[in-house]
Design a protein around this motif. Structure first.
Motif, mmCIF file in Angstrom:
data_model
loop_
_atom_site.group_PDB
_atom_site.id
_atom_site.type_symbol
_atom_site.label_atom_id
_atom_site.label_comp_id
_atom_site.label_asym_id
_atom_site.label_seq_id
_atom_site.Cartn_x
_atom_site.Cartn_y
_atom_site.Cartn_z
ATOM 1 N N THR A 166 -8.181 -60.664 20.038
ATOM 2 C CA THR A 166 -8.775 -61.314 21.207
ATOM 3 C C THR A 166 -9.123 -62.761 20.901
ATOM 4 O O THR A 166 -9.007 -63.627 21.774
ATOM 5 C CB THR A 166 -10.058 -60.583 21.676
ATOM 6 N N GLY A 197 -6.365 -63.697 23.204
ATOM 7 C CA GLY A 197 -7.028 -63.324 24.458
ATOM 8 C C GLY A 197 -7.511 -64.534 25.223
ATOM 9 O O GLY A 197 -8.715 -64.758 25.378
ATOM 10 N N PHE A 198 -6.544 -65.334 25.717
ATOM 11 C CA PHE A 198 -6.889 -66.618 26.350
ATOM 12 C C PHE A 198 -7.622 -66.443 27.675
ATOM 13 O O PHE A 198 -8.314 -67.355 28.129
ATOM 14 C CB PHE A 198 -5.606 -67.440 26.571
ATOM 15 N N HIS A 199 -7.480 -65.294 28.309
ATOM 16 C CA HIS A 199 -8.111 -65.083 29.607
ATOM 17 C C HIS A 199 -9.448 -64.344 29.488
ATOM 18 O O HIS A 199 -10.082 -64.058 30.500
ATOM 19 C CB HIS A 199 -7.158 -64.304 30.528
ATOM 20 N N ILE A 200 -9.849 -64.045 28.260
ATOM 21 C CA ILE A 200 -11.126 -63.357 28.046
ATOM 22 C C ILE A 200 -12.216 -64.415 27.882
ATOM 23 O O ILE A 200 -12.037 -65.382 27.131
ATOM 24 C CB ILE A 200 -11.057 -62.448 26.794
ATOM 25 N N PRO A 201 -13.360 -64.282 28.556
ATOM 26 C CA PRO A 201 -14.438 -65.281 28.440
ATOM 27 C C PRO A 201 -14.866 -65.475 26.986
ATOM 28 O O PRO A 201 -14.895 -64.505 26.206
ATOM 29 C CB PRO A 201 -15.569 -64.669 29.268
ATOM 30 N N HIS A 259 -15.512 -62.951 23.211
ATOM 31 C CA HIS A 259 -14.955 -63.164 21.868
ATOM 32 C C HIS A 259 -16.069 -63.142 20.821
ATOM 33 O O HIS A 259 -15.972 -62.458 19.792
ATOM 34 C CB HIS A 259 -14.252 -64.535 21.793
#
Length: 316
Positions: free
Chosen positions: A264, A268-272, A276
């Motif tokens: 992530t 995981g570029f779209h995860i806030p 992370h």
């Protein structure tokens, strides 16, 4: 020193902001984190005392558990004091070299823990699949060699991460680290230069150490299950399987959190961002918290020793 290009040349100080997006509630987040740290410290210290004081526990399985407990104490102590300083006392600044040293310690202890889990899996493999040779193979000399080898492997593989940052990356876009501790990629992403080599080496270490360990741990447990299920008596199968339950729980807990956090953070570029960081923090805090609980629950010898400590009655 700020250049005309707007970059900072070899900064002496970095600023850790904690958990980006949750700065207003970091004080409250620090409370459960502190409770987890204290519990982990107490649980692992108690485990070390019990194993050291009880001669019947001076067996490979428990000595590896003692190594795991010591590593967990060191790993959580690397990050929690500074993290709580950020959350509670607004002390976000850290010297650049101290940040690199913290990064090296964290990744070294993570690799040591992975190596110990591999050693524990191999110990269970020999104990169940070739029990007559277990005592002659897993001698105290071999345990010492494994401990030294696992430590050297971790330290040497983690060192180039530090060297590559120190020697290659001279110019930085900012000195603000969007993290609550000094994580390798969080520091590398600050640089205004080409960071592909740093990224590649980070992936190389992850797949060389964690990948190697997880493959051999999985193969060990597959062979263990095949041996256990081939035993003729149900009681013997249950007894053999019960000795592995704690190891399997710790193995899954460590590697699932490790790879989820790792991927992530990189893909995981779209995860806030706060997701992370929270995952990274939990990855470093949850295993030290749960390991002594899992082993204490599943080991009758440790339970008996704990009962003697906490429930022994005064002779008078």
């Amino acid at each position: 020193m700020i250049n005309l290009s707007g970059t900072v040349f070899m900064p002496s100080l970095l600023t850790l902001i904690g958990i980006p997006g949750l700065e207003s509630v970091q004080f409250w987040i620090g409370i459960p984190f502190c409770a987890m740290y204290i519990t982990a410290l107490f649980g692992n210290s108690l485990l070390l005392v019990i194993i050291r004081s009880e001669r019947s526990l001076h067996e490979p399985m428990y000595l590896f558990l003692a190594m795991l407990g010591a590593t967990d104490i060191a790993l959580s102590t690397c990050i929690l004091p500074k993290m709580l300083g950020i959350f509670w006392f607004h002390l976000p600044r850290i010297y650049f070299d101290a940040c690199l040293f913290q990064m090296w310690l964290i990744h070294t202890f993570q690799c040591i823990e992975s190596g110990i889990l591999l050693a524990m899996a191999l110990d269970r493999y020999v104990a169940i699949c070739d029990p007559l040779r277990h005592a002659t193979i897993f001698t105290h000399q071999l345990l010492t060699q494994i401990g030294v080898g696992v430590t050297l492997r971790a330290a040497l593989f983690a060192a180039p991460c530090l060297i590559l940052i120190k020697c290659r990356l001279k110019h930085y876009r900012t000195t603000v680290v969007s993290h609550s501790y000094c994580e390798h990629m969080a520091i590398v992403k600050l640089a205004a230069e080409d960071i592909r080599i740093n990224k590649i080496y980070g992936l190389f270490v992850a797949f060389t150490i964690l990948g190697f360990d997880i493959v051999f741990i999985t193969l060990s447990y597959i062979q263990i299950f095949l041996t256990v299920f081939s035993l003729p008596q149900r009681e013997a199968r249950l007894k053999a399987f019960n000795t592995c339950i704690a190891h399997i729980c710790v193995f899954l807990e460590f590697y699932l959190l490790a790879f989820f956090s790792f991927f992530t953070h990189r893909f995981g570029f779209h995860i806030p961002p706060y997701i992370h960081i929270l995952l990274s923090n939990l990855y470093l805090l949850v295993p030290p918290l749960l390991n002594p609980i899992v082993y204490g629950e599943k080991s009758k010898q440790i339970q008996d020793r704990m009962s003697k400590i906490f429930y022994s009655k005064d002779p008078s």
